[in-house]
Design an enzyme around this catalytic site. Structure first.
Site, short mmCIF file in Angstrom:
data_model
loop_
_atom_site.label_atom_id
_atom_site.label_comp_id
_atom_site.label_asym_id
_atom_site.label_seq_id
_atom_site.Cartn_x
_atom_site.Cartn_y
_atom_site.Cartn_z
N PHE A 150 0.71 -1.01 -0.05
CA PHE A 150 0.21 -0.20 -0.37
C PHE A 150 0.70 1.03 -0.38
O PHE A 150 0.34 2.64 -0.69
CB PHE A 150 -0.96 0.11 1.00
CG PHE A 150 -0.37 0.65 2.11
CD1 PHE A 150 -0.13 1.17 3.46
CD2 PHE A 150 0.29 -0.66 3.61
CE1 PHE A 150 0.57 1.85 4.20
CE2 PHE A 150 0.84 -0.32 4.73
CZ PHE A 150 1.30 0.74 5.00
N LYS A 174 -1.04 -8.01 -8.74
CA LYS A 174 -1.75 -7.80 -7.56
C LYS A 174 -1.65 -6.39 -6.19
O LYS A 174 -0.54 -6.72 -6.03
CB LYS A 174 -1.87 -8.96 -6.19
CG LYS A 174 -3.57 -8.98 -5.74
CD LYS A 174 -3.43 -9.81 -4.54
CE LYS A 174 -2.48 -8.56 -3.35
NZ LYS A 174 -3.34 -7.54 -2.56
N GLU A 177 -5.31 -3.75 -1.78
CA GLU A 177 -6.24 -3.88 -1.55
C GLU A 177 -7.04 -2.12 -0.81
O GLU A 177 -8.18 -2.17 -1.29
CB GLU A 177 -7.27 -4.85 -1.07
CG GLU A 177 -6.78 -4.61 0.48
CD GLU A 177 -5.80 -5.86 0.50
OE1 GLU A 177 -6.04 -6.61 2.08
OE2 GLU A 177 -4.92 -6.27 -0.10
N SER A 227 5.22 -6.96 4.06
CA SER A 227 6.10 -6.70 5.73
C SER A 227 7.37 -8.55 5.87
O SER A 227 6.73 -8.88 4.63
CB SER A 227 5.04 -7.68 6.96
OG SER A 227 4.76 -8.01 6.79
N CYS A 282 9.57 1.88 4.18
CA CYS A 282 10.44 0.66 4.46
C CYS A 282 11.92 1.39 4.07
O CYS A 282 12.76 0.02 4.67
CB CYS A 282 10.47 -0.40 3.11
SG CYS A 282 11.48 -0.77 1.93
N GLU A 382 9.25 -3.50 13.23
CA GLU A 382 8.96 -2.01 12.39
C GLU A 382 7.94 -1.55 12.51
O GLU A 382 6.68 -2.25 12.13
CB GLU A 382 8.95 -3.02 10.73
CG GLU A 382 8.89 -1.94 9.58
CD GLU A 382 8.58 -2.48 8.47
OE1 GLU A 382 9.24 -1.83 7.61
OE2 GLU A 382 7.80 -3.22 8.32
#
Length: 497
Positions: A150, A174, A177, A227, A282, A382
């Site tokens: 995202f 993909k 969402e 992640s 990240c 994180e």
């Protein structure tokens, strides 16, 4: 009534067979703006089959044809970059300037892919044996899957898709969402640029769609960013199914500041790298390692800069926007609570922020903790939010030991005016991307992006030369053609010299 977001399969927007839906929000207002279809395994199969059919013709398309499509796509994205940034901000929440920067970094990979014919050249060796030649060629894999996060709904898909397409593959993407609209725009613009139907397909979905891609026998490779726990899962399940996988995981990036560093430069860098995109990167700096005696002065400088930051709606010229969802904002806030409970000193507490935006937005202001220790959850985990922790150490050696003890190895930075110390650090630190007086060392597109340790599962990084290797297979051909002088009738015993 909210907008319905479907999929892009075989050159057009389509609905799916699944009855499951997800909500898409404007993070700055907290309002639901759309519902996205969550693909079933059957929907994924339709997309993969379309890609498999298209891949047969696309692999035979000339390099000139592929480059022409990529050049046209680059022009469309460049001309419409402001619209793309607006879509990012509306669904992710990052401020418009940050969204525009994301689009620009994606454009750099498209531009790299435009020149891929030169990177796809093989090597030729003449006369490896008498009148025998050997040469290497690189060929596409077929259908490849890209699963993107995202936090960069444009840049991360563009890390992979242009390179995969330039190498002759067909792609099933993909996106997250949580912010799916940008990926659909990219697919439509690729089609407008001349990419044949089925070469790029977009399926929206959650774990069901991911598992379907990981298990589908037609999918040859999977590229993932997310992640670390999910990256590990993707790698294990994908490789178990015989696929090539590059799964980029999470991070806990350290910025080391030595006593001789320019503290004003370091403070600017810590604020920029810690709170840009609300820390949802990240490559964000989440730990500042201050080598004494500079910690007090550095914390004061950072806090002073944070006092001038404006948190609010990304369309209002604010410095930092909201977090992506209410659930994620609550999770990050719980880490701030835990930091206070564990004894870290909250120099700036983002829980107290008054945002320039709708009170219902998913807000948490920039947060600065001092005297963080490696045992605290705000150090080990994180957080993926605007939380910066300062750890005080007594020496360079202690700083390196701290960084190398982390299970993550994505990015790191050192701030110093000592060239010898910087050179030693880049040699000794166990991290994939290193910045010297550069807080976010994201490489340019012609180098490759990726970390070490639990920040990467797989052998090859994103884009650059590693991207070409990942999306192609090498083949070695050994050939011998008889010299015309060997012609004619000869009834003697045949020999070859």
């Amino acid at each position: 009534m909210s907008t319905r977001i479907g999929h892009f399969i075989d050159g057009k927007r389509v609905g799916g067979t699944s009855e499951r839906r997800g909500d898409v929000f404007d993070p700055a207002t907290g309002r639901r703006t759309a519902e996205v279809e969550l693909a079933s395994a059957a929907d994924v199969d339709v997309a993969v089959r379309a890609a498999a059919l298209a891949a047969r013709a696309w692999r035979d398309a000339s390099l000139a044809k592929r480059s022409a499509v990529l050049f046209a796509f680059r022009e469309l994205v460049h001309a419409r970059r402001e619209r793309l940034a607006e879509v990012i901000t509306a669904e992710h929440g990052k401020v418009l300037a940050d969204a525009a920067g994301e689009v620009q970094r994606g454009l750099e990979v498209i531009e790299y892919a435009c020149g891929l014919p030169s990177a796809l050249r093989g090597a030729f060796s003449e006369n490896v044996s008498t009148e025998v030649d050997s040469y290497t060629i690189r060929q596409p894999l077929g259908v490849v899957a890209v699963i993107s996060p995202f936090n960069f709904p444009v840049m991360v898909p563009l890390w992979f898709v242009p390179v995969a397409v330039a190498c002759g593959n067909a792609v099933v993407l993909k996106p997250s969402e949580k912010d799916p609209s940008a990926a659909l725009l990219l697919a439509e613009w690729f089609a407008e640029a001349g990419l044949p139907d089925g070469v790029l397909n977009v399926v929206n979905g959650d774990k069901e769609a991911v598992d379907a891609l990981l298990d589908h026998p037609e999918v040859r490779s999977v590229s993932f960013v997310g992640s670390t726990p999910i990256a590990r899962y993707v790698y294990q399940r994908g490789t178990a199914a015989g696929k090539r996988v590059q799964a980029l995981g999470g991070a806990k990036n350290h910025m080391v500041v030595l006593p001789d560093a320019d503290l004003d430069l370091a403070a600017d860098a810590a604020v920029n790298a810690g709170f840009g995109s609300a820390g949802e990167r990240c490559m964000a700096i989440s730990v500042l390692v201050a080598v004494e005696p500079v910690a007090d002065a550095l914390v004061d400088r950072i806090a002073a800069r944070m006092a001038g930051l404006r948190t609010g709606d990304g369309r209002r010229g604010c410095d930092m926007g909201p977090l992506v969802t209410a659930a994620h904002a609550a999770k990050v806030r719980s880490y701030v609570d835990a930091g206070v409970a564990d004894g870290a000193v909250p120099v700036v507490d983002g829980r107290d922020v008054t945002p320039d935006g709708d009170p219902a937005g998913f807000w948490l202001g920039p947060t600065l903790f001092d005297r963080v220790t490696p045992q605290m959850s705000i150090y080990t985990d994180e957080i993926f939010g605007p939380v910066l922790g300062v750890v005080r150490v007594g020496s360079y050696d202690e700083a390196v030991e701290l960084v190398n003890a982390s299970p993550y190895g994505n990015g790191t930075a050192i701030f110093t005016n000592d060239g010898g110390a910087a050179r030693r650090y880049q040699h000794e630190v166990e991290v994939g991307m290193v910045g010297i007086n550069v807080p976010i060392p994201v490489p340019m597109a012609y180098h490759s992006f990726g970390g070490w340790k639990s920040s990467l599962f797989g052998d090859l990084h994103a884009h650059g030369e590693d991207g070409v290797r990942f999306f192609t297979r090498g083949k070695v051909v050994t050939s011998r053609w008889l010299d015309p002088r060997h012609g004619g009738v000869n009834l003697g015993f045949p020999t070859q010299t």
